[in-house]
Design an enzyme around this catalytic site. Structure first.
Site, PDB file in Angstrom:
ATOM      1  N   HIS A 277       3.269   6.643  -6.779  1.00  0.00           N
ATOM      2  CA  HIS A 277       2.525   7.841  -7.192  1.00  0.00           C
ATOM      3  C   HIS A 277       3.463   9.054  -7.159  1.00  0.00           C
ATOM      4  CE1 HIS A 277      -1.634  10.055  -6.665  1.00  0.00           C
ATOM      5  NE2 HIS A 277      -1.155  10.161  -7.878  1.00  0.00           N
TER       6      HIS A 277
ATOM      7  N   HIS B  49       0.839  -1.206   0.000  1.00  0.00           N
ATOM      8  CA  HIS B  49       0.000   0.000   0.000  1.00  0.00           C
ATOM      9  C   HIS B  49       0.874   1.257   0.000  1.00  0.00           C
ATOM     10  CE1 HIS B  49      -3.596   2.417   1.319  1.00  0.00           C
ATOM     11  NE2 HIS B  49      -2.619   3.202   1.751  1.00  0.00           N
ATOM     12  N   GLU B  50       1.789   1.322   0.953  1.00  0.00           N
ATOM     13  CA  GLU B  50       2.641   2.512   1.032  1.00  0.00           C
ATOM     14  C   GLU B  50       3.533   2.622  -0.206  1.00  0.00           C
ATOM     15  OE1 GLU B  50       1.854   4.730   2.992  1.00  0.00           O
ATOM     16  OE2 GLU B  50       0.571   3.477   4.245  1.00  0.00           O
TER      17      GLU B  50
ATOM     18  N   HIS C 270       1.671   4.383  -2.851  1.00  0.00           N
ATOM     19  CA  HIS C 270       1.792   5.842  -2.691  1.00  0.00           C
ATOM     20  C   HIS C 270       3.167   6.299  -3.184  1.00  0.00           C
ATOM     21  CE1 HIS C 270      -1.862   6.715  -0.489  1.00  0.00           C
ATOM     22  NE2 HIS C 270      -1.556   5.970   0.554  1.00  0.00           N
TER      23      HIS C 270
HETATM   24 ZN   LIG Z   1      -2.772   5.215   2.092  1.00  0.00          ZN
END
Ligand SMILES: [Zn+2]
Length: 696
Positions: A486, A479-480, A483
């Site tokens: 991104h 998940h991180e 990011h």
């Molecule tokens: Zn998050």
């Protein structure tokens, strides 16, 4: 060495390390305040000069120039925020308290500067006639909205009051976060003997010994780090100790004395309400939601209710099943309601019985280093990225590992830092931040490469032993990392529109969609290898993991959704004063909403850092679910195209989601990736809430 470095001010000297990384090795707590104050002054002078230009306002001398201003301040503050979150101490916390208000005041001063705003406002009024491309137009609109939301158009006494409120809120947010950190650091549960360890698998015992070692304590302790307390609640056979741990965990921020967050929350709510009124809204939620994809409380509420109504009956059915197992095992407790510190424990027993799944069997296949490599490999197959470890780059703590990141054509994309372990002085949770955003709008015309940081809070393995993750931990890492991608894949011109600086109910799309890959059998077969033997995870175990995927999902869904509803209801209040008794209000709201007893919520208000350690998730905890509509539907694009690494879908995902930043309106970005607007059904299916009868 330059004069500034000679004068003991390494932050103000040019950053000469590779990739212009911050001079981490030379930094002391005393360096931050003078450097930040000096950088603020420099930024104010830049904006004053832009406002005083004789030339007519144009896009270049206004929007583009504003976007380039204040970089030194942004980079210095990013370093400061990073060490405050990940490697803090008393001295840094004192600086943080002192700087909270001045930093907020600076932000207000810049974003209400009358001379500059007059130019920006004039430009905005004739934006349609300027011949701007879509991204430039979006920058102009974003900047204009930033100014409006900072109070630039308010008449004088209100504008001053707005700035005062922002400063007071910044101080309260800082205090709130520091209180939670202190309550977490101050508490531990000693496990002095075998009886106290009953039921704990080897990895929990090892993590508890390691936690004791790091705190200079003998033996083994359970701390309030999520990666330790959740496994303890899951496995400990000692209901009395589970109760102690649970009470301490849900009581963070609610102890009498210096760290009591109840008055802090009430004051934050009072000031937020005043702020909303000042900005012409009936409640803070309306003000916050005005700048989101959702737009209104009604749209958020509709989504939360769609999920809540389906999840609650399932959670109740799950609880009946757990109680039945408990009653059979402990007849003396028959008929008693399941206590909140019992849910995870009995759920784990059911999971073991029904799916023959045992974390102790799974974790050896998720050694931290291999999971990191799995994330890199997925980014490689999807986007052509390559990560090269660089132990010679400066970092702020020995736990941090630095990587150079390269594109498929060999060009440098940026620097990625990863800080994986829980430790004293580090905030709980997991997060990404940027030390520097990607941008092409720079003073010297050279592209600004991103420097992106991921923080996790995994319990470190004992000396000589590997760190083994649960599947949930591995998902958090992915998940991180999503990011992080991104930030790293951002390919925009304007810094303000770069990376994760998107609308906040879009920001969890790149992170949550990336979680899907760690669950792919193809990825597991390649990367989930036993840390001792190197054997791949057996197919039979993958099957069992797949079948158990939705097990106890209602519990997680209900806990999350209840927290999101609590957040929204609290910030939708139109009374000027906050509830006198926060805990009673919270309990009353949850009872009214029909929260199943024993389930609990993800975060109680007194330690709900999303809401009160800052404002970016206030009235915004729903964003994970909003983005999950997008990620569940978005991931189906791969399934429909034939596989998790379909090149054409990956290319669209990169271009329209990971690279686009905020340069494209989010609904348009999603539609460009997916070929249509998002649908709700894939989210409901993913959470097991669709077309499956609820057991009576
Ligand atoms: Zn998050």
């Amino acid at each position: 060495m330059s004069a500034a470095a000679d004068a003991g001010q390494p932050l103000l000297a040019p950053w000469t390390a590779a990739h212009a990384l911050p001079p981490f090795g030379q930094l002391e707590p005393a360096h931050y305040e003078p450097a930040i104050l000096a950088a603020m002054q420099e930024h104010r002078a830049e904006i004053a000069a832009l406002g005083a230009q004789a030339a007519e306002p144009g896009f270049d001398n206004t929007c583009a120039a504003f976007d380039r201003a204040g970089r030194r301040l942004a980079h210095t503050v990013a370093v400061f925020n990073t060490v405050c979150a990940s490697a803090t101490n008393e001295a840094l916390q004192a600086v943080q308290r002192r700087l909270a208000a001045p930093l907020a005041a600076h932000h207000s001063a810049i974003h209400t500067d009358a001379a500059f705003f007059a130019r920006l406002d004039a430009l905005h009024a004739r934006r349609a006639t300027l011949g701007l491309d879509a991204a430039a137009l979006r920058l102009l609109e974003r900047q204009h909205l930033d100014f409006l939301r900072s109070g630039a158009r308010l008449p004088e006494p209100q504008r001053r009051r707005h700035a005062e409120l922002m400063q007071a809120l910044a101080e309260l947010h800082t205090r709130f976060g520091q209180n939670v950190l202190r309550d977490e650091a101050d508490w531990q549960l000693p496990l002095p003997d075998a009886a106290a360890m009953a039921g704990l698998p080897a990895f929990v015992r090892a993590a508890a010994r390691q936690a004791a070692l790091e705190r200079g304590l003998p033996g083994a302790v359970i701390t309030l780090s999520r990666s330790l307390v959740v496994p303890f609640l899951t496995f400990s056979e000692r209901a009395d100790l589970r109760e102690q741990a649970w009470r301490a965990w849900v009581g963070r921020g609610e102890r009498d004395g210096a760290t009591d967050n109840r008055p802090v929350v009430r004051e934050i709510l009072r000031l937020r309400h005043e702020l909303a009124q000042l900005m012409g809204h009936a409640c803070y939620a309306d003000f916050a939601l005005a700048d989101t994809m959702a737009g209104t409380r009604e749209r958020v509420d509709a989504l939360l209710q769609a999920v809540w109504q389906r999840a609650v009956p399932r959670a109740l059915a799950d609880r009946r099943e757990l109680e039945a197992l408990r009653d059979a095992a402990l007849p003396a407790q028959a008929g008693q309601p399941l206590a909140p510190w019992d849910w995870r424990y009995w759920a784990e027993r059911v999971r073991r019985e029904r799916y023959a799944l045992d974390d102790a069997e799974i974790k050896p296949y998720f050694e931290l280093g291999r999971v990191v490599q799995a994330a890199f490999a997925c980014a490689g197959r999807l986007f052509g990225l390559r990560f090269e470890r660089r132990d010679d780059l400066p970092v702020y703590h020995p736990d941090v590992v630095a990587y150079e990141v390269f594109d498929a054509d060999g060009a440098l994309r940026g620097v990625f830092l990863q800080d994986n372990f829980a430790r004293a002085g580090k905030r709980s949770g997991a997060w990404m931040n940027a030390l520097r955003w990607q941008a092409r709008n720079t003073a010297d015309g050279r592209p600004q490469t991103p420097v992106i940081l991921n923080n996790n809070n995994f319990a470190r393995g004992e000396a000589g032993s590997p760190t083994l993750l649960s599947l949930d931990d591995a998902r958090t890492l992915f998940h991180e990392f999503g990011h992080g991608l991104h930030g790293l894949l951002s390919d925009v011109h304007w810094q303000r529109l770069s990376g994760t600086q998107v609308l906040r109910d879009f920001v969890e799309l790149p992170s949550q969609i990336f979680e899907h890959w760690i669950g792919e059998p193809e990825v597991l077969r390649e990367h989930a290898r036993h840390w001792q033997t190197g054997e791949p995870i057996p197919d039979a175990l993958i099957d069992r993991l797949q079948r158990a995927r939705r097990f106890n999902q209602a519990f997680e869904t209900v806990r999350y959704t209840a927290s999101a509803m609590l957040d929204l209801a609290l910030h939708a209040r139109t009374e000027a004063e906050a509830p006198a008794d926060l805990a009673a209000w919270e309990q009353g709201f949850l009872a009214e909403a029909g929260l199943p007893a024993g389930c609990g919520v993800n975060h109680r208000l007194v330690h709900f850092q999303h809401l009160f350690a800052g404002s970016s998730y206030a009235a915004g905890y729903y964003v994970y679910l909003w983005a999950e509509v997008l990620d569940a539907d978005g991931y189906d694009a791969f399934t429909e195209a034939g596989g998790p690494f379909d090149a054409a879908v990956a290319e669209r995902l990169r271009r329209h989601v990971y690279a686009a930043g905020n340069a494209v309106e989010p609904n348009a970005a999603f539609a460009a990736f997916r070929g249509r607007a998002p649908r709700l059904e894939p989210l409901l299916a993913k959470r097991g809430l669709l077309d499956e009868p609820v057991p009576a």
